[in-house]
Design a protein around this motif. Structure first.
Motif, mmCIF file in Angstrom:
data_model
loop_
_atom_site.group_PDB
_atom_site.id
_atom_site.type_symbol
_atom_site.label_atom_id
_atom_site.label_comp_id
_atom_site.label_asym_id
_atom_site.label_seq_id
_atom_site.Cartn_x
_atom_site.Cartn_y
_atom_site.Cartn_z
ATOM 1 N N LEU A 10 6.616 26.756 -78.340
ATOM 2 C CA LEU A 10 6.607 26.181 -79.507
ATOM 3 C C LEU A 10 5.390 26.203 -80.354
ATOM 4 N N PRO A 11 5.446 26.302 -81.698
ATOM 5 C CA PRO A 11 4.246 26.400 -82.588
ATOM 6 C C PRO A 11 3.814 24.954 -82.873
ATOM 7 N N LEU A 12 3.146 24.574 -81.843
ATOM 8 C CA LEU A 12 2.477 23.160 -82.102
ATOM 9 C C LEU A 12 0.838 23.031 -82.065
ATOM 10 N N PRO A 13 0.264 22.187 -82.442
ATOM 11 C CA PRO A 13 -1.010 22.181 -82.672
ATOM 12 C C PRO A 13 -1.936 22.459 -81.505
ATOM 13 N N GLU A 14 -2.803 23.046 -81.546
ATOM 14 C CA GLU A 14 -3.773 23.508 -80.437
ATOM 15 C C GLU A 14 -4.930 22.318 -80.658
ATOM 16 N N GLY A 15 -5.981 22.501 -79.764
ATOM 17 C CA GLY A 15 -6.965 21.390 -80.188
ATOM 18 C C GLY A 15 -7.758 21.360 -78.708
ATOM 19 N N PRO A 16 -9.175 20.630 -78.842
ATOM 20 C CA PRO A 16 -9.798 20.702 -77.788
ATOM 21 C C PRO A 16 -9.405 19.572 -76.669
ATOM 22 N N PHE A 17 -8.687 20.265 -75.497
ATOM 23 C CA PHE A 17 -8.147 19.469 -74.533
ATOM 24 C C PHE A 17 -7.834 20.512 -73.257
ATOM 25 N N HIS A 18 -7.639 20.059 -72.157
ATOM 26 C CA HIS A 18 -7.704 20.533 -70.876
ATOM 27 C C HIS A 18 -6.078 20.337 -70.460
ATOM 28 N N SER A 37 10.056 13.179 -63.134
ATOM 29 C CA SER A 37 8.795 13.820 -62.631
ATOM 30 C C SER A 37 7.680 14.109 -63.481
ATOM 31 N N VAL A 38 6.534 14.101 -62.761
ATOM 32 C CA VAL A 38 5.122 14.281 -63.784
ATOM 33 C C VAL A 38 5.101 15.818 -63.721
ATOM 34 N N VAL A 39 5.072 16.510 -65.096
ATOM 35 C CA VAL A 39 5.068 17.979 -65.088
ATOM 36 C C VAL A 39 3.806 18.441 -65.491
ATOM 37 N N ARG A 59 4.681 20.812 -75.120
ATOM 38 C CA ARG A 59 4.038 22.359 -74.789
ATOM 39 C C ARG A 59 4.390 22.454 -73.465
ATOM 40 N N PHE A 60 4.580 21.777 -72.480
ATOM 41 C CA PHE A 60 4.723 21.890 -71.023
ATOM 42 C C PHE A 60 6.074 22.416 -71.017
ATOM 43 N N SER A 119 1.810 13.904 -78.305
ATOM 44 C CA SER A 119 3.230 14.053 -78.176
ATOM 45 C C SER A 119 3.392 15.697 -78.165
ATOM 46 N N ALA A 120 2.681 16.229 -79.252
ATOM 47 C CA ALA A 120 2.695 17.771 -79.180
ATOM 48 C C ALA A 120 2.345 18.355 -78.042
ATOM 49 N N ARG A 121 1.468 18.005 -77.602
ATOM 50 C CA ARG A 121 0.634 18.577 -76.257
ATOM 51 C C ARG A 121 1.512 18.502 -75.333
#
Length: 120
Positions: free
Chosen positions: A104-112, A36-38, A98-99, A93-95
């Motif tokens: 989870l305390p994972l890195p944020e960043g400039p993404f959509h 499945s694509v989540v 988060r799905f 992988s971290a991003r």
């Protein structure tokens, strides 16, 4: 730490690419019907590299045991409990993680981020 992944080959669906990459990198076998694509992550960092679009997939069933199929790139495969992830993660992988585990305390960043309803 990184998750199995790679590029979608011409003519492949995301589900087919996920199954192929899983086998190429871990020797695990799966059926595209069990994928499945989540969600999708569109990285928006400014760089000379092309924009990265990462598909977050879940494989509901597989056969085999994980083994290193690309020893020049991968040292070992290891399962981690969500609350015991390594401190250093490959950012895409971290991003993706988060799905499935938004807290989870994972890195944020400039993404959509584009959440999708998994098919059953």
């Amino acid at each position: 730490m990184l998750l199995p992944g790679g590029e979608v080959d011409p003519g492949e669906s995301i589900e087919q690419a996920a199954v192929r990459e899983l086998a190429e990198e871990t020797t695990l076998s799966a059926d595209p019907a069990d994928v499945s694509v989540v969600g999708l992550v569109l990285a928006t960092e400014t760089s000379a590299e092309p924009t990265r679009l990462t598909a977050a997939t879940v494989v509901r069933a597989h056969t085999g045991a994980p083994a290193v199929a690309e020893p020049g790139r991968i040292e070992r495969w290891e399962w981690f409990a969500p609350d015991r992830l390594p401190d250093v993660l490959f950012v895409p992988s971290a991003r993706v993680l988060r799905f499935r585990r938004p807290g989870l305390p994972l890195p944020e960043g400039p993404f959509h981020r584009y959440d999708m309803t998994p098919r059953r």
